[in-house]
Design a protein around this motif. Structure first.
Motif, short mmCIF file in Angstrom:
data_model
loop_
_atom_site.label_atom_id
_atom_site.label_comp_id
_atom_site.label_asym_id
_atom_site.label_seq_id
_atom_site.Cartn_x
_atom_site.Cartn_y
_atom_site.Cartn_z
N MET A 195 -0.50 -22.56 -0.08
CA MET A 195 -1.62 -22.11 -0.88
C MET A 195 -2.66 -21.08 -0.04
N SER A 196 -3.10 -21.60 0.94
CA SER A 196 -3.95 -20.76 1.79
C SER A 196 -3.51 -19.49 2.15
N GLU A 197 -2.12 -19.22 2.47
CA GLU A 197 -1.74 -17.79 2.79
C GLU A 197 -1.60 -17.05 1.43
N MET A 198 -1.32 -17.69 0.37
CA MET A 198 -1.46 -16.95 -0.77
C MET A 198 -2.73 -16.41 -1.17
N GLU A 199 -3.67 -16.94 -0.92
CA GLU A 199 -5.13 -16.72 -1.13
C GLU A 199 -5.47 -15.33 -0.28
N HIS A 200 -4.92 -15.29 0.89
CA HIS A 200 -5.12 -14.30 1.97
C HIS A 200 -4.24 -12.91 1.53
N THR A 201 -3.04 -13.13 0.86
CA THR A 201 -2.07 -12.22 0.91
C THR A 201 -1.79 -11.55 -0.69
N ALA A 202 -1.69 -12.49 -1.70
CA ALA A 202 -1.11 -12.12 -2.79
C ALA A 202 -2.41 -11.36 -3.59
N ASP A 203 -1.75 -10.47 -4.59
CA ASP A 203 -2.74 -9.82 -5.53
C ASP A 203 -2.33 -10.40 -6.72
N ASP A 204 -1.27 -10.63 -7.02
CA ASP A 204 -0.71 -11.43 -8.26
C ASP A 204 0.28 -12.51 -7.90
N LEU A 205 0.32 -13.55 -9.11
CA LEU A 205 1.11 -14.72 -8.90
C LEU A 205 2.12 -14.68 -10.05
N VAL A 206 3.09 -15.50 -9.81
CA VAL A 206 4.25 -16.10 -10.78
C VAL A 206 4.53 -17.40 -10.12
N VAL A 207 4.15 -18.20 -11.40
CA VAL A 207 4.13 -19.61 -11.13
C VAL A 207 5.10 -20.12 -11.90
N ILE A 208 6.10 -21.08 -11.48
CA ILE A 208 7.13 -21.59 -12.24
C ILE A 208 7.07 -23.30 -11.99
N GLY A 209 7.72 -24.08 -13.08
CA GLY A 209 7.78 -25.28 -12.73
C GLY A 209 8.85 -25.88 -13.74
N ALA B 286 0.99 -1.38 0.09
CA ALA B 286 0.10 0.01 -0.04
C ALA B 286 0.70 1.35 0.08
N GLN B 287 2.09 1.14 0.62
CA GLN B 287 3.20 2.17 0.51
C GLN B 287 3.78 2.43 -0.89
N GLY B 288 3.41 1.55 -1.87
CA GLY B 288 3.76 1.68 -3.11
C GLY B 288 5.18 0.64 -3.35
N ARG B 289 5.28 -0.03 -2.58
CA ARG B 289 6.58 -0.86 -2.54
C ARG B 289 6.31 -2.20 -3.63
N THR B 290 7.55 -2.71 -3.99
CA THR B 290 7.40 -3.93 -4.64
C THR B 290 7.76 -5.08 -3.51
N VAL B 291 6.74 -6.00 -3.75
CA VAL B 291 6.82 -7.08 -2.65
C VAL B 291 6.54 -8.33 -3.35
N LEU B 292 7.86 -9.21 -3.28
CA LEU B 292 7.76 -10.53 -3.85
C LEU B 292 7.79 -11.58 -2.74
N VAL B 293 6.82 -12.56 -2.75
CA VAL B 293 6.89 -13.48 -1.43
C VAL B 293 6.78 -14.83 -2.19
N SER B 294 7.68 -15.53 -2.00
CA SER B 294 7.89 -17.15 -2.28
C SER B 294 7.65 -17.88 -1.17
N SER B 295 6.36 -18.85 -1.57
CA SER B 295 5.83 -19.67 -0.48
C SER B 295 5.15 -20.81 -1.05
N HIS B 296 5.18 -21.84 -0.38
CA HIS B 296 4.36 -23.36 -0.69
C HIS B 296 3.05 -23.25 -0.10
N SER C 251 -10.57 -22.21 -6.43
CA SER C 251 -9.60 -22.68 -5.62
C SER C 251 -8.24 -22.45 -6.39
N LEU C 252 -7.55 -21.76 -5.35
CA LEU C 252 -5.97 -21.58 -6.06
C LEU C 252 -5.13 -23.08 -5.87
#
Length: 302
Positions: free
Chosen positions: A187-201, A175-185, A281-282
């Motif tokens: 899924m439930s937390e990403m549903e509550h936290t992330a606006d965008d996703l980058v997914v790799i395999g 909200a302060q305008g910063r760039t925030v990238l969060v790597s996590s496994h 479901s994410l």
């Protein structure tokens, strides 16, 4: 902003990251997801200049991170909460980081209080729990008040209060305008936290889009309807462009929303016993889209 362009990293015959291209934008929390062995940690280390790319580029606000002489003022990162000297105190550890980056000593006290470690600031880090080390790692990332922040599995070891605090912190930083990238496994937390996703395999890009768009790929969204006139309502919905699947006394409807279903039922005097919107479901989308990119699968004979 973080810009990744055709980023590739090889270790001998193994390609850990292959041609990744995506952008992490300011003002949003971006989740970085992938199965074990997908190349997430390698990508984060490439962003921070800890590894040298075999090909392609990655820049932070238009420049490679290695070109920043006082790095913590530009990018804050938590990669491994265990990578600290166990004999130092939290205050001493952060003070050393502050000196090397010409950050005022007062900032050490501020971040220690912000992450909730004020009472333990003089204790040796070796006596810290995993959750306390995670808080210390987050303090180190925040120390230089940077515009870009990277976090690798920041929720490991945190109790429910800590998880809620971190979730709120990421939202505040974005909200302060910063760039925030969060790597996590998680899924439930990403549903509550992330606006965008980058997914790799297996080192390759699978998706780079909003969380809602990615979750919708799981096929879990839609509307559930119960009515004694299911056949008639199904015909009306199909003619209206929706897709309808009948199971017992229920209709599962996709391609429209609950408001349109209710409107058609009302117009044709069809009584509804149940009308429920089902959220995509994410986790379903993640499992579906990464199924062929998983390095280790439980229950398989190889």
């Amino acid at each position: 902003m973080i810009e990744v362009d055709e980023l590739t990293k090889r270790y001998g015959p193994t390609t850990a990251v292959k041609g990744l291209t995506f952008t992490v934008r300011p003002g949003r929390v971006t989740g970085f997801l992938g199965p074990n062995g997908a190349g997430k940690s390698t990508t984060l280390r490439l962003m921070l200049g800890l590894h040298t790319p075999t090909g392609g580029t990655v820049t932070v606000d238009g420049r490679p991170f290695r070109d920043r002489p006082r790095g913590l003022r530009h990018v804050g990162a938590l990669l491994d909460a265990a990578e600290v000297h166990p004999g130092r105190s939290a205050a001493a550890h952060l003070a050393a980081l502050a000196r090397s980056n010409r950050i005022p000593r007062s900032r050490v006290t501020e971040v220690i209080e912000e992450v909730g470690l004020a009472a333990a600031a003089r204790r040796r880090i070796g006596a810290y729990s995993l959750g306390m080390r995670q808080r210390l790692g987050i303090a180190g990332a925040l120390l230089g008040d940077p515009p870009v922040l990277l976090f690798d599995e920041p929720l490991n070891g945190l109790d429910p209060e800590g998880v809620r605090w971190v979730r709120g912190l990421f939202g505040e930083l974005a909200a302060q305008g910063r760039t925030v990238l969060v790597s996590s496994h998680l899924m439930s937390e990403m549903e509550h936290t992330a606006d965008d996703l980058v997914v790799i395999g297996r080192g390759e890009l699978i998706a780079a889009e909003s969380l809602s768009a990615f979750a919708a790929r799981g096929g879990g969204g839609g509307v559930t309807v119960r009515t004694d006139e299911g056949e008639r309502l199904a015909a009306l919905l199909t003619a209206d462009g929706a897709t309808v699947r009948a199971e017992g006394g229920l209709l599962t409807v996709t391609g429209t929303d609950a408001g349109r279903v209710a409107e058609l039922a009302l117009d044709h005097r069809i009584l509804l016993g149940e009308l429920t919107t089902r959220t995509a479901s994410l986790e379903d989308a993640f499992m579906r889209l990464t199924a062929d990119r998983v390095e280790y699968t439980a229950g398989e004979n190889r």
